[in-house]
Design an enzyme around this catalytic site. Sequence first.
Site, PDB file in Angstrom:
ATOM      1  CG  LEU A  40      -2.071  -1.206   1.364  1.00 43.20           C
ATOM      2  CD1 LEU A  40      -2.692  -1.181   2.643  1.00 43.20           C
ATOM      3  CD2 LEU A  40      -2.955  -1.091   0.161  1.00 43.20           C
ATOM      4  CG  HIS A  41       1.255   3.380  -3.283  1.00 43.90           C
ATOM      5  ND1 HIS A  41       0.113   4.020  -3.972  1.00 43.90           N
ATOM      6  CD2 HIS A  41       1.259   2.275  -4.223  1.00 43.90           C
ATOM      7  CE1 HIS A  41      -0.282   3.301  -4.847  1.00 43.90           C
ATOM      8  NE2 HIS A  41       0.696   2.247  -5.241  1.00 43.90           N
ATOM      9  CG  HIS A  44      -3.110   1.292  -2.621  1.00 37.98           C
ATOM     10  ND1 HIS A  44      -1.652   0.924  -2.591  1.00 37.98           N
ATOM     11  CD2 HIS A  44      -3.557   0.592  -3.580  1.00 37.98           C
ATOM     12  CE1 HIS A  44      -1.462   0.298  -3.611  1.00 37.98           C
ATOM     13  NE2 HIS A  44      -2.598  -0.207  -4.158  1.00 37.98           N
ATOM     14  CD  GLN A  68      -4.907  -8.504 -11.281  1.00 39.66           C
ATOM     15  OE1 GLN A  68      -5.739  -8.952 -10.851  1.00 39.66           O
ATOM     16  NE2 GLN A  68      -4.421  -7.494 -11.376  1.00 39.66           N
ATOM     17  N   GLY A 154      -8.823   3.517  -8.953  1.00 41.66           N
ATOM     18  CA  GLY A 154      -7.806   4.779  -9.452  1.00 41.66           C
ATOM     19  C   GLY A 154      -7.918   4.982 -10.953  1.00 41.66           C
ATOM     20  CE  LYS A 156       0.411   3.810 -11.909  1.00 43.29           C
ATOM     21  NZ  LYS A 156       0.140   2.410 -12.384  1.00 43.29           N
ATOM     22  CG  ASP A 157      -4.128   0.451 -12.549  1.00 39.19           C
ATOM     23  OD1 ASP A 157      -3.404  -0.126 -13.276  1.00 39.19           O
ATOM     24  OD2 ASP A 157      -4.134   0.930 -11.342  1.00 39.19           O
ATOM     25  CB  SER A 193       2.625  -1.926  -5.834  1.00 36.71           C
ATOM     26  OG  SER A 193       1.530  -1.553  -5.117  1.00 36.71           O
TER      27      SER A 193
HETATM   28  P1  AMP Z   1      -3.244  -2.207  -7.367  1.00 40.12           P
HETATM   29  O1  AMP Z   1      -2.909  -2.503  -5.659  1.00 40.12           O
HETATM   30  O2  AMP Z   1      -2.110  -1.744  -8.119  1.00 40.12           O
HETATM   31  O3  AMP Z   1      -4.094  -3.450  -7.611  1.00 40.12           O
HETATM   32  O4  AMP Z   1      -4.181  -1.160  -7.047  1.00 40.12           O
HETATM   33  C1  AMP Z   1      -5.458  -0.916  -6.392  1.00 40.12           C
HETATM   34  C2  AMP Z   1      -6.129   0.290  -6.717  1.00 40.12           C
HETATM   35  O5  AMP Z   1      -5.289   1.436  -6.347  1.00 40.12           O
HETATM   36  C3  AMP Z   1      -6.417   0.582  -8.167  1.00 40.12           C
HETATM   37  O6  AMP Z   1      -7.803   0.887  -8.088  1.00 40.12           O
HETATM   38  C4  AMP Z   1      -5.405   1.231  -8.705  1.00 40.12           C
HETATM   39  O7  AMP Z   1      -5.867   1.928  -9.959  1.00 40.12           O
HETATM   40  C5  AMP Z   1      -5.366   2.366  -7.449  1.00 40.12           C
HETATM   41  N1  AMP Z   1      -3.980   2.991  -7.562  1.00 40.12           N
HETATM   42  C6  AMP Z   1      -2.776   2.497  -7.729  1.00 40.12           C
HETATM   43  N2  AMP Z   1      -1.754   3.651  -7.943  1.00 40.12           N
HETATM   44  C7  AMP Z   1      -2.658   4.627  -7.753  1.00 40.12           C
HETATM   45  C8  AMP Z   1      -2.325   6.035  -7.700  1.00 40.12           C
HETATM   46  N3  AMP Z   1      -0.930   6.507  -7.857  1.00 40.12           N
HETATM   47  N4  AMP Z   1      -3.196   6.755  -7.579  1.00 40.12           N
HETATM   48  C9  AMP Z   1      -4.502   6.666  -7.284  1.00 40.12           C
HETATM   49  N5  AMP Z   1      -4.975   5.385  -7.207  1.00 40.12           N
HETATM   50  C10 AMP Z   1      -4.004   4.205  -7.473  1.00 40.12           C
END
Ligand code: AMP
Length: 292
Positions: A40-41, A44, A68, A154, A156-157, A193
């Site tokens: 987490l960052h 998230h 995936q 996000g 971002k995706d 991440s």
């Molecule tokens: P992930 O853990 O990479 O599968 O991401 C989980 C959720 O966090 C997804 O909806 C991503 O689009 C969102 N997310 C990842 N990076 C960011 C970011 N930099 N800013 C906003 N949302 C993010």
Amino acid sequence: MPSTATSLVRASTIADARAEVRRLRDGGATIAFVPTMGALHAGHTSLVTVARSLSDAIVMSIFVNPLQFGPSEDFSRYPRPISDDDRIADEAGVDLLFRPSIGEMYPDSSTVRVTGGSVAGKWEGAARPGHFDGVLTVVAKLFNIIQPDVAVFGQKDLQQACLVKALVRDLDFRLAIEVAPTIREQDGVALSSRNRYLDPDERTRARVLSRALNATKAAFAAGERRLGALEQAGNPILRQARGVECDYFAVVNAVNFEREDPVAEGFAAIVAARVGSTRLIDNVILRSDDRD
Ligand code: AMP
């Protein structure tokens, strides 16, 4: 039984997650859901903040979903900092953290998969065959387990968010999808991440993705609407960068992910590139007033 650490309740089985959601609902709470793969960052936690503004209780999932990942991708080395994630989720105000095992989500009997439509085969889907089917399958399962009122994803995706909206629409899930803005480092690099994989030199090189996107965004804000010219504003910045291998850089309609000419308000510039051995993606929405 779900285990309690401070205010954060943790569940690792579907039955325990459902029991805790039922307890929250019985108390009158509306539920927002934030699915993640952990590590987490602040990107998230920004989704948790949005979730908090939309509902009473927040459920986060952490599941590194094997479906995936392609066979040559980073599934086994994907970061899993369990105690850091617990602390960050707790501090962010998550009420229930659902962290199932692979066996819990995909028992040997599991064979049914959700497949995306045409958007699932483009860009990220073309570069990572089967990726979005894996995403949509796990998201459909998680929606059925948690049954939230709203789920936050996000920008971002971007292509993933678009496909999740299509999943909800086409399979009649009863929840709202909220898309939250991308959180960036000060130098423009989108939080991810996978940034943990970058050495200091690669981390510096990674800036070129947002620089290229911003060049296209600025050209759009300055009035350019020709597809070729907008792509040409950012593409060379990326192609000329040392140690960065561009997978794609394109301007697309953010609904169908087609390259359409002329470009219109709300289209997106999207990029995927390899920096060293790490594959990064990013995007910006094109607006005449230059907001993202
Ligand atoms: P992930 O853990 O990479 O599968 O991401 C989980 C959720 O966090 C997804 O909806 C991503 O689009 C969102 N997310 C990842 N990076 C960011 C970011 N930099 N800013 C906003 N949302 C993010």
